[in-house]
Write an enzyme that holds these catalytic residues in place. Sequence first.
Site, PDB file in Angstrom:
ATOM      1  N   HIS A 288       6.510  -6.276   6.333  1.00 58.00           N
ATOM      2  CA  HIS A 288       7.137  -6.627   5.132  1.00 58.00           C
ATOM      3  C   HIS A 288       8.484  -6.495   5.317  1.00 58.00           C
ATOM      4  CE1 HIS A 288       3.186  -5.832   2.637  1.00 58.00           C
ATOM      5  NE2 HIS A 288       3.032  -5.658   3.981  1.00 58.00           N
TER       6      HIS A 288
ATOM      7  N   CYS B  89      10.862  -6.413   2.850  1.00 55.94           N
ATOM      8  CA  CYS B  89      11.141  -5.308   1.738  1.00 55.94           C
ATOM      9  C   CYS B  89      11.236  -3.822   2.443  1.00 55.94           C
ATOM     10  CB  CYS B  89      10.390  -5.453   0.558  1.00 55.94           C
ATOM     11  SG  CYS B  89       8.697  -4.806   0.810  1.00 55.94           S
TER      12      CYS B  89
ATOM     13  N   GLU C 270       5.127  -8.474  -4.633  1.00 61.17           N
ATOM     14  CA  GLU C 270       5.468  -8.497  -6.116  1.00 61.17           C
ATOM     15  C   GLU C 270       6.491  -7.464  -6.609  1.00 61.17           C
ATOM     16  OE1 GLU C 270       1.967  -6.126  -7.776  1.00 61.17           O
ATOM     17  OE2 GLU C 270       1.436  -8.101  -7.393  1.00 61.17           O
ATOM     18  N   HIS C 271       6.960  -6.761  -5.663  1.00 61.92           N
ATOM     19  CA  HIS C 271       8.047  -5.767  -6.256  1.00 61.92           C
ATOM     20  C   HIS C 271       9.433  -5.940  -5.911  1.00 61.92           C
ATOM     21  CE1 HIS C 271       4.431  -2.882  -5.247  1.00 61.92           C
ATOM     22  NE2 HIS C 271       4.307  -3.092  -6.438  1.00 61.92           N
ATOM     23  N   HIS C 272       9.657  -6.831  -4.976  1.00 60.88           N
ATOM     24  CA  HIS C 272      11.038  -6.998  -4.452  1.00 60.88           C
ATOM     25  C   HIS C 272      11.010  -8.709  -4.381  1.00 60.88           C
ATOM     26  CE1 HIS C 272      10.541  -3.113  -3.060  1.00 60.88           C
ATOM     27  NE2 HIS C 272      11.684  -2.916  -3.563  1.00 60.88           N
TER      28      HIS C 272
END
Length: 214
Positions: free
Chosen positions: A173, A175, A105-107
Amino acid sequence: MDAVIKKLPPSTLPTDLRAQTTPSGPRPSRQEAEAAVRVLLAYTGDDPMREGLLDTPRRVVAAYDELFSGYHEDPVEILDRTFSETGGYEDLVLVRDITFHSHCEHHVMPFVGKAHIAYMPVDRVVGLSKLARLVDVFARRLQTQEHLTSQIVHTIDAVLKPHGVAVMMEAEHTCMSLRGVGKAGAQTVTTKFTGRFRDDPAEQVRFMTLVRGR
């Protein structure tokens, strides 16, 4: 086999599970979403009107419909149907190596891995494929791996009310592997235990041994 469908009142669900199923505001139209993709394409420095990108906004929005379909599914309904013909079985039921893909949800970049789920039933069991479907419902939302792990555990606990639940998730991940520190192959592991699994370290060891005993 006796199958029973039990409806769990929404008020008995943890707050974060209820909130995830209700949009915080009006949903943008498909046309608005496609326009937003064109803006992002232009932001990269490319020309959204060139031939190769003309249909990209439609494709991206269609992909989002699939990748984030979990927002439109009810996790409780997946576990509602249970079976009582178990011969009194109350030991752990383990489904391991459930593949999943989600998006940070951050990137808004993918993280991909495997989930391992065990529970100790009380009188009734749920179809094994339902546990895999439950993982997909929550994974196909914007997530952190920690929250994803907790949501799966909380839902099984709330709906099935077993003697205990154990969940372990392992994922890479992008990201972290494709940007930022660029550490390809690094694995993030999260675990959560309830009931007998939480109270008895020996049960945690047994769960881990069965997960690792490929």
